[in-house]
Design an enzyme around this catalytic site. Structure first.
Site, PDB file in Angstrom:
ATOM      1  N   ASN A  29      35.377  23.868  36.109  1.00 51.29           N
ATOM      2  CA  ASN A  29      34.020  23.767  35.575  1.00 51.29           C
ATOM      3  C   ASN A  29      33.199  24.946  36.051  1.00 51.29           C
ATOM      4  OD1 ASN A  29      33.035  22.743  38.311  1.00 51.29           O
ATOM      5  ND2 ASN A  29      34.351  21.035  37.691  1.00 51.29           N
ATOM      6  N   HIS A  95      34.374  26.484  39.558  1.00 45.52           N
ATOM      7  CA  HIS A  95      35.328  25.734  40.383  1.00 45.52           C
ATOM      8  C   HIS A  95      36.615  25.551  39.592  1.00 45.52           C
ATOM      9  CE1 HIS A  95      37.239  22.845  42.904  1.00 45.52           C
ATOM     10  NE2 HIS A  95      37.070  21.833  42.074  1.00 45.52           N
ATOM     11  N   HIS A  97      41.197  24.718  40.097  1.00 45.47           N
ATOM     12  CA  HIS A  97      42.318  24.425  40.997  1.00 45.47           C
ATOM     13  C   HIS A  97      43.415  25.457  40.727  1.00 45.47           C
ATOM     14  CE1 HIS A  97      41.231  19.919  41.867  1.00 45.47           C
ATOM     15  NE2 HIS A  97      40.196  20.736  42.001  1.00 45.47           N
ATOM     16  N   ASP A 120      37.644  45.028  46.701  1.00 45.23           N
ATOM     17  CA  ASP A 120      36.722  45.379  45.623  1.00 45.23           C
ATOM     18  C   ASP A 120      35.740  44.245  45.317  1.00 45.23           C
ATOM     19  OD1 ASP A 120      37.254  48.003  44.920  1.00 45.23           O
ATOM     20  OD2 ASP A 120      38.916  47.474  43.610  1.00 45.23           O
ATOM     21  N   TYR A 227      30.519  52.758  41.319  1.00 44.43           N
ATOM     22  CA  TYR A 227      31.690  52.513  40.484  1.00 44.43           C
ATOM     23  C   TYR A 227      31.269  51.988  39.118  1.00 44.43           C
ATOM     24  CZ  TYR A 227      36.279  50.507  39.313  1.00 44.43           C
ATOM     25  OH  TYR A 227      37.458  50.188  38.722  1.00 44.43           O
TER      26      TYR A 227
HETATM   27 ZN   LIG Z   1      38.221  20.105  42.216  1.00 42.32          ZN
END
Ligand SMILES: [Zn+2]
Length: 234
Positions: A29, A95, A97, A120, A227
């Site tokens: 998410n 977020h 996984h 970087d 950069y």
């Molecule tokens: Zn999670």
């Protein structure tokens, strides 16, 4: 409809996470915050990505109270809201996984900086949080997930190291806006994967030296960045 432009940016950030292979099942998410309005825009829960439209996103206040939207927000909203309250300069959170970063989170090991790919984007190792107490887990779990994250950044600038590994869970990344948060989530996964391979080849690699680390981070970020193309303000 409130915050039309931010809705589009947050939708794109969520799709970026999918396009870059960072979303396992529904574990992903992204959100954004409009600081002047003190409002969060976040992905709705349970809407397939290919059907998701800007109007499906949910607008809440900084306490996570719904201001506009008929769908339920992502269940991780309280974590996002707590991070927006604690880190005043961040404008977007992602977020996932993603597997290599999650492996480091499960091993409860920070990701050392072994090279310039990491340097970087992150000015230091990616910290891992402490574990949550039973009270924190059994209480307001999603809001409490932010507690060890905030603690891990007591001595780290969240804009210099825009990601964290939540112990036994997975990564959160953030940035100045949702697009940058999604990009940092992507680069975090790359740094996690490359660091894993590095430690396979040499179980005791040296971390990158300070001069090389500083050179790479500071040429892209901070006062003297040179950069890429000059940034234009939207
Ligand atoms: Zn999670």
């Amino acid at each position: 409809m409130l915050l039309g432009k931010l809705r589009e940016t947050v939708l794109e950030a969520n799709l970026d996470l999918v396009r870059r292979g960072l979303v396992l099942s529904t574990f992903g998410n992204a959100s954004g915050v409009a600081r002047s309005e003190a409002l969060i825009v976040i992905k709705p829960s349970g809407v397939p990505y290919d059907e998701m439209r800007p109007e499906h996103l949910v607008v809440t206040d900084l306490q996570g109270k719904i201001v506009e939207g008929t769908l339920r927000p992502s269940s991780d909203l309280p974590t996002h809201a707590a991070l927006y309250r604690a880190f005043p300069y961040i404008g977007g959170i992602a977020h996932t996984h993603s597997e290599y970063a999650t492996a480091w989170a499960q091993a409860r090991k920070p990701i050392p900086c072994y090279g310039t790919t990491h340097a970087d984007y992150f000015h230091g190792p990616i910290p891992v949080t402490g574990t949550m107490s039973d009270e924190e887990i059994n209480g307001d779990y999603e809001a409490n997930t932010a507690v060890p994250i905030i603690r891990a950044f007591e001595k780290i600038d969240p804009m210099a190291v825009p990601a964290v590994l939540v112990a036994n869970h997975g990564p959160f990344a953030w940035g100045a806006d949702p697009r940058q948060a999604a990009e940092n989530a992507w680069m975090l996964e790359a740094a996690a994967r490359i660091a894993f391979f590095t430690a396979c080849i040499n179980p005791q690699p040296d971390e990158i030296g300070k001069a090389l680390h500083d050179r790479h981070f500071l040429r892209k970020h901070g006062q003297k960045a040179y950069y890429g193309q000059a940034r234009t303000k939207e």
